[in-house]
Design a protein around this motif. Structure first.
Motif, short mmCIF file in Angstrom:
data_model
loop_
_atom_site.label_atom_id
_atom_site.label_comp_id
_atom_site.label_asym_id
_atom_site.label_seq_id
_atom_site.Cartn_x
_atom_site.Cartn_y
_atom_site.Cartn_z
N ILE A 36 0.77 -0.83 0.17
CA ILE A 36 0.20 -0.14 -0.13
C ILE A 36 0.64 1.27 -0.13
N PRO A 38 5.53 2.18 1.82
CA PRO A 38 6.39 1.90 2.76
C PRO A 38 6.13 0.39 3.91
N VAL A 39 4.83 0.92 4.51
CA VAL A 39 5.07 0.67 6.04
C VAL A 39 4.58 -0.65 5.52
N ARG A 40 2.99 -0.74 4.71
CA ARG A 40 1.52 -1.06 4.67
C ARG A 40 1.64 -1.74 3.38
N HIS A 121 6.07 7.54 -0.33
CA HIS A 121 6.67 7.74 0.98
C HIS A 121 5.03 7.26 2.03
N LYS A 122 5.37 7.33 3.41
CA LYS A 122 4.62 6.92 4.27
C LYS A 122 3.32 7.94 3.90
N THR A 123 2.05 7.02 4.07
CA THR A 123 0.60 7.80 3.72
C THR A 123 0.53 7.74 5.65
N LYS A 124 -0.12 9.43 5.58
CA LYS A 124 0.10 9.69 6.89
C LYS A 124 -1.31 10.21 7.60
N LYS A 125 -1.81 10.65 8.59
CA LYS A 125 -3.01 10.24 9.00
C LYS A 125 -2.99 11.96 9.09
N PRO A 131 -10.68 9.00 5.92
CA PRO A 131 -9.67 7.75 5.69
C PRO A 131 -9.93 7.47 4.65
N PRO A 132 -8.26 7.61 3.59
CA PRO A 132 -7.97 6.78 2.02
C PRO A 132 -9.12 5.92 2.09
N VAL A 133 -9.39 5.71 0.37
CA VAL A 133 -9.77 4.67 -0.13
C VAL A 133 -9.01 4.22 -0.69
N LEU A 134 -8.87 2.70 -0.91
CA LEU A 134 -7.88 1.63 -1.46
C LEU A 134 -8.56 1.12 -2.83
N ALA B 43 -1.52 -5.32 6.55
CA ALA B 43 -1.14 -5.26 7.66
C ALA B 43 0.34 -3.96 7.58
N ASN B 44 1.20 -3.98 8.60
CA ASN B 44 1.89 -3.18 9.13
C ASN B 44 3.27 -3.86 8.43
N ARG B 45 4.18 -3.53 7.79
CA ARG B 45 5.22 -4.01 8.28
C ARG B 45 6.49 -3.85 9.79
N TRP B 113 -5.53 2.42 9.62
CA TRP B 113 -6.92 2.11 10.17
C TRP B 113 -7.18 0.92 9.66
N LEU B 134 -12.40 -1.15 -1.24
CA LEU B 134 -11.46 -1.20 -0.14
C LEU B 134 -11.73 0.71 0.86
N THR B 164 9.23 7.85 6.46
CA THR B 164 10.54 7.90 5.62
C THR B 164 10.70 9.23 5.01
#
Lengths: 256, 256
Positions: A36, A38-40, A121-125, A131-134, B43-45, B113, B134, B164
């Motif tokens: 999603i 770099p971290v999710r 880059h990491k998506t920030k709150k 909230p984002p929609v994927l 998940a989160n890494r 989220w 989603l 990041t």
């Protein structure tokens, strides 16, 4: 003899002799991870235990085994060559690279969809922001791809179907839709593993083997025993057919 | 003496004496998994290595440690009590259950989220149908929750910030926004771990410790050494403050 066994385990000498000697088996295992940001990521529940056990069981019967694995916490099964991948696209590419093969067993839980626009880059709150929609896009279908008719189609293509309802009906339809020879179906609902809790965290598996001839309901067995039985059935089928082994990499080169 | 050590490791007798004797530390570790349907999740890494190492290091300094962990492949650190959870909501509930604590170290990579409407059956690909979209909803903020002023606020609340870009600036802002005492910040981009590859799969970590007093840039260290240093710094800070330990569960009961 001990030295030979050690060499075999280390992949330094040919596989043990057995009914699958001279055959190349391609096995996929584990989940895929679709990033999603770099971290999710989106993942499928799969420990990889069943696929890894099948790879090991085929190697013990003498096959040369290429195991294409998504992220798992498992050790490499002795006697196999392991190719590690993360996403479904990477898994397909690794499978195509591994061809030709006599046997393909697609035990990986491959993501059907990937994230259309992963963030770099990491998506920030953001305070107050919704909230984002994927948005998702379809991934390539690895099983259908390997099962498609063509000069590189393995003689035996085995798929898996993890279902939560109408397990055998859904899996039988999947066998026809994908064009594979067998489907190993299991019920991954909470109640579906012979009362042993969901199959993902369990050492046991309760499967149905669906072929052109019909449906075999296997009892609840350890994943290792399921692997051993399945490998034996694969060996028996290929021996019955007496199909010519696929060309080895060296032969493939000389034919190119 | 050997028996005492075995008992300690098995949690059958009080923690080893040390500068944190009599203190209760709450540590979160690992990722959270937010279900999409019975076979898929977001998940989160996070391997959990850093959080588990911190839990173990605090126990070695004499603390009673409750480790609330998302899904990881790690063994329980000796001398800790491990509570296993899957989702962010479950992690928050387990943390609240573990209070009171003198120290809270929030090292888990908690999903910001969750999926608004997880499916109860496996979502199927339908021929010709568009891929699903989603919809996500915000999860509770565990760090902000533990750091909020109140009678159960731990004396020292430590958060983590995986960034990041603009690592120290983003993490400093996070410290103020969450109300925690310290933030341990790291750069989780591909190039961000001292050239050692992304931190998730690495035994090493390159962190910045951000407090009210300023920013300490630590060199690239193994995650075990980061944990050992951080535990030592926590012990020194609590000793300096000479804060009274939080009531033990027994005392808590008698005060109720």
């Amino acid at each position: 003899e001990i030295l030979a066994a050690i060499k075999r385990v280390l992949g330094l000498s040919p596989a043990a002799p057995g009914p699958l000697s001279g055959r190349h088996a391609l096995v996929t295992s584990g989940p895929t991870h679709e990033p999603i940001d770099p971290v999710r990521y989106i993942a499928n529940r799969s420990s990889g235990h069943q696929g890894h056990a099948i790879a090991g069981a085929l190697a013990r019967l003498g096959a040369r085994v290429t195991l294409v694995s998504g992220p798992t916490a498992l050790a490499d099964p002795p006697g196999t060559t392991v190719v590690r991948v993360t996403t479904a696209r990477e898994m397909l590419a690794a499978c195509q690279q591994a061809l030709p093969a006599d046997i393909a067993v697609c035990a990986a839980a491959v993501a059907d969809w990937t994230v259309t626009h992963p963030a770099t880059h990491k998506t920030k709150k953001a305070a107050g922001a919704p909230p984002p929609v994927l948005a998702l896009s379809p991934n390539p279908d690895i099983l259908a791809n390997l099962a498609a008719a063509g000069p590189q189609r393995p003689a035996l293509v085995v798929g898996f179907a993890a279902e939560t309802e109408e397990v055998v009906a859904q899996a039988s339809a999947k066998r026809l839709r994908k064009g594979c020879d067998w489907i190993i179906a299991n019920d991954v609902s909470e109640a579906g593993n012979g009362g042993r809790g969901t199959v993902f965290a369990s050492p046991d598996n309760t499967v149905h083997v669906i072929t052109a001839e019909g449906v075999e309901d296997w009892p609840t067995l350890s994943k290792d025993v399921v692997a051993h039985r399945l490998a034996g059935r694969i060996a028996a089928t290929l021996t019955d057919r007496a199909a010519a082994p696929c060309p080895s990499p060296a032969q493939k080169g000389s034919l190119a």
